[in-house]
Design a protein around this motif. Structure first.
Motif: not given
Length: 439
Positions: A113-124
């Protein structure tokens, strides 16, 4: 904005069957929670220890999915989506079958999740979720934020202070999904980061959640040396061949190691060849257990039934071996073709998979055609092994026959007895449930 992270339970009966001794806090979810930037409220719900409330007003719901809980996870996801929340699925099962998972959610995190999870939250936050998120390269394990253990339900777990020091595995065993999710090379957190995390937890008993805490012996020796001054007691999981390194064993004992879960897998050389686990030397198994006991380390040996080389006598041969080796605890699993593994691909190509209900992919059900026995015989043999090893007489002989010195008997007696009885309770509960469903 509020994020709810969920660890789904298989069903209410499974949670009851587990018992408190086998319930571990969702370290993966607390690690993900720590990656959320300040200003966003995060909570964790583990269905193994508390009920789920669908009226929970979360904007974003993240669900961690193992294969056996996939049907339950999909049910939860769809109910939250119907209430207007955006839902993300991640974990081993969606990583192996992302196209299946996306049918039940808004987005899938593939792999770590590290990296992709933060990008997902920004997109949300921008109102534009992609369907799939993944990293181009493996995340660096240095300087990771401290997991949000404060989000666990209080007093729900026997061991709350769990930690992971490594990811990945080079062995690539045919039935194991670890290398598929985390890669085929060991990656480690810096030793100083691990020490700092343990000091932060401030607990005397620590559980290491690594798939192999001694996979890289040079790293492990450095880690164990650094743990010694902390005066903790710890348990974890390691390969059997760890016991062949006397220096490593001495350092493990000095660092506070009191117990290890070890995948012996099988007592058959032919079956070991099927797995691709040539580093497991069956002829050394009993000596390895003796060496571990000599250093005050309890052994929970894990065995698997259902290899093509297994005949109808494998159950008794295995239990006899476990007795002869004087293992403290044992686990008997049914070989399970998890998606994303070589074993799944083999059985699928041979048209031997007979059940596609993911909820039965829990190492306790037969979902394929064995080579040398019927599915019913495999199920009955595994059940016999559990009941035999955890019968009252067997527990009494093993627990009261421990050969440790007086200090170590005082240290280990109650935990070993408690875990043995917890296994027996789970077996009895499962058998009663099975009888009720059949009637």
């Amino acid at each position: 904005m509020r994020i709810l992270l969920i660890s789904p339970g298989k069903d209410v009966y499974y949670a009851k069957r587990l018992g408190r001794a086998f319930k571990l806090p969702p370290l993966g979810l607390s690690t993900i929670a720590a990656l959320v930037k300040p200003g966003i409220e995060v909570s964790i719900l583990d269905e193994h220890v508390e009920p789920l409330n669908y009226d929970d007003t979360a904007d974003l719901v993240g669900i961690s999915v193992m294969t056996a809980v996939a049907p339950r996870a999909y049910e939860i996801a769809e109910k939250f989506m119907a209430r207007g929340a955006k839902v993300v699925l991640g974990g081993p099962h969606p990583s192996a079958l992302p196209e299946e998972a996306i049918q039940h959610c808004d987005a899938v995190v593939i792999g770590e999740a590290e990296g992709s999870w933060q990008r997902l939250i920004d997109d949300f936050e921008r109102g534009h979720l992609e369907k799939f998120y993944f990293n181009e390269s493996r995340p660096d394990l240095a300087n990771l934020p401290e997991p949000r253990r404060d989000l666990y339900k209080k007093k729900a777990y026997f061991v709350e202070s769990t930690i992971q020091t490594s990811r990945g595995c080079p062995y690539d065993c045919s039935f194991c999904s670890v290398s598929n999710v985390f890669g085929k090379a060991y990656r480690h957190r810096p030793v100083e980061d691990v020490v700092r995390s343990i000091e932060h937890m401030g607990k005397r008993l620590v559980g290491f959640m690594d798939d192999n805490v001694a996979g890289n012996r040079r790293y492990s020796k450095e880690l164990f040396k650094a743990l010694s001054p902390l005066k903790i007691k710890w348990a974890g999981q390691a390969s059997v061949n760890m016991a062949e390194d006397q220096e490593l064993l001495k350092l493990a004992e000095k660092s506070g190691c009191v117990g290890l879960f070890m995948g012996f897998e099988t007592v058959s050389k032919d079956s070991m060849g099927e797995i691709g686990k040539s580093h497991n030397k069956i002829e050394e198994f009993k000596a390895n257990v003796r060496r571990l006991h000599d250093h005050g380390i309890l052994v929970l040996g894990a065995f698997i039934f259902g290899f093509d080389s297994d005949d109808r006598d494998v159950f008794k041969r295995t239990v006899d071996f476990v007795y002869d080796a004087k293992m403290d605890l044992a686990q008997f699993s049914i070989l399970t073709p998890l998606p994303g593994t070589k074993f799944y691909e083999k059985l699928y190509s041979e048209n031997r998979i007979i059940d596609t209900d993911w909820s039965k992919y829990d190492m306790g059900h037969v979902v394929f055609k064995p080579a040398q026995m019927s599915p019913e015989e495999l199920d009955a043999g595994a059940t016999w092994a559990w009941k035999e090893f955890y019968s009252r007489g067997s527990i009494a002989r093993r627990v009261f026959g421990m050969k440790f010195d007086l200090f170590k008997i005082a240290l280990y007696f109650l935990p070993v007895l408690t875990i043995n009885l917890s296994f027996k309770k789970a077996i009895d509960f499962g058998q009663k449930l099975s009888q009720n469903s059949n009637s």
